[in-house]
Design a protein around this motif. Structure first.
Motif, PDB file in Angstrom:
ATOM      1  N   PHE A   8       0.864  -1.281   0.016  1.00  0.00           N
ATOM      2  CA  PHE A   8      -0.063  -0.018   0.007  1.00  0.00           C
ATOM      3  C   PHE A   8       0.902   1.281  -0.012  1.00  0.00           C
ATOM      4  N   ALA A  11       2.563   1.721  -3.303  1.00  0.00           N
ATOM      5  CA  ALA A  11       1.467   2.225  -4.258  1.00  0.00           C
ATOM      6  C   ALA A  11       1.293   3.793  -4.035  1.00  0.00           C
ATOM      7  N   PHE A  15       2.765   6.034  -7.381  1.00  0.00           N
ATOM      8  CA  PHE A  15       1.729   6.270  -8.186  1.00  0.00           C
ATOM      9  C   PHE A  15       1.978   6.719  -9.487  1.00  0.00           C
ATOM     10  N   ARG A  22       0.420   0.508 -12.832  1.00  0.00           N
ATOM     11  CA  ARG A  22      -0.752   0.965 -11.999  1.00  0.00           C
ATOM     12  C   ARG A  22      -1.426  -0.152 -11.448  1.00  0.00           C
ATOM     13  N   PHE A  23      -2.128  -1.031 -12.230  1.00  0.00           N
ATOM     14  CA  PHE A  23      -2.832  -1.961 -12.110  1.00  0.00           C
ATOM     15  C   PHE A  23      -2.084  -2.824 -10.961  1.00  0.00           C
ATOM     16  N   SER A  26      -2.184  -1.245  -7.625  1.00  0.00           N
ATOM     17  CA  SER A  26      -3.415  -0.924  -6.997  1.00  0.00           C
ATOM     18  C   SER A  26      -4.340  -2.026  -6.557  1.00  0.00           C
ATOM     19  N   TYR A  28      -2.792  -3.641  -4.037  1.00  0.00           N
ATOM     20  CA  TYR A  28      -2.422  -3.435  -2.479  1.00  0.00           C
ATOM     21  C   TYR A  28      -3.304  -2.807  -1.755  1.00  0.00           C
ATOM     22  N   PRO A  29      -3.702  -1.565  -2.188  1.00  0.00           N
ATOM     23  CA  PRO A  29      -4.721  -0.564  -1.425  1.00  0.00           C
ATOM     24  C   PRO A  29      -6.181  -1.442  -1.313  1.00  0.00           C
ATOM     25  N   PHE A  30      -6.478  -2.088  -2.488  1.00  0.00           N
ATOM     26  CA  PHE A  30      -7.688  -2.534  -2.705  1.00  0.00           C
ATOM     27  C   PHE A  30      -7.840  -3.862  -1.619  1.00  0.00           C
TER      28      PHE A  30
END
Length: 149
Positions: A8, A11, A15, A22-23, A26, A28-30
């Protein structure tokens, strides 16, 4: 959770500079968001969300180690059957030879009675509960597995 939090922060940090990644970052935050939602909701729905989030990073626990042979508990998911084990042997320094998996009906811990490791076979004898038709109950007996090398 530390892996998810590290991802996270990576990312967030990279970013804008890593446009084509980016995918990947992304995820990790998800994953962190899903884990927090699962922790807040608790119950069955929260457990399912946390299981989906943690499944890729859960490690197998070492149950038995004898010289080069290792037996691990295999994590197979939230609604999986109990006590699935995987057997592998350490080769050289960094490599492992995977022999297979087996399932035991033991609930607390796997008790290995005997382990014979020869150049042709790997024979493991352990305690397991087996259904006895005459008693119509589970009886503790020794089971034997043989893996060819």
């Amino acid at each position: 959770m530390s892996i998810v939090l590290t991802g996270f922060f990576i990312a967030i940090r990279f970013f804008k500079t890593l446009k084509w990644k980016r995918f990947y970052f992304s995820i990790y935050p998800f994953g962190c968001t899903l884990f927090i939602i699962g922790y807040i909701l608790k119950g069955m729905f929260g457990a399912i969300i946390m299981c989906v989030t943690m499944f890729p990073i859960v490690t197998d626990d070492l149950v038995y180690k004898n010289a080069d042979v290792r037996i691990f508990t295999k994590y197979t998911g939230l609604f999986s059957r109990c006590c699935t084990y995987s057997v592998s042997e350490k080769k050289y320094v960094f490599f492992e030879k995977y022999y297979g998996e087996f399932t035991a009906e033991v609930q607390s811990s796997l008790t290995i009675k005997n382990l014979d490791n020869t150049s042709k076979i790997l024979k493991i004898t352990f305690e397991d509960y087996v259904y006895n038709k005459t008693l119509k109950d589970m009886v503790l007996k020794d089971s034997t597995l043989v893996f060819k090398k």
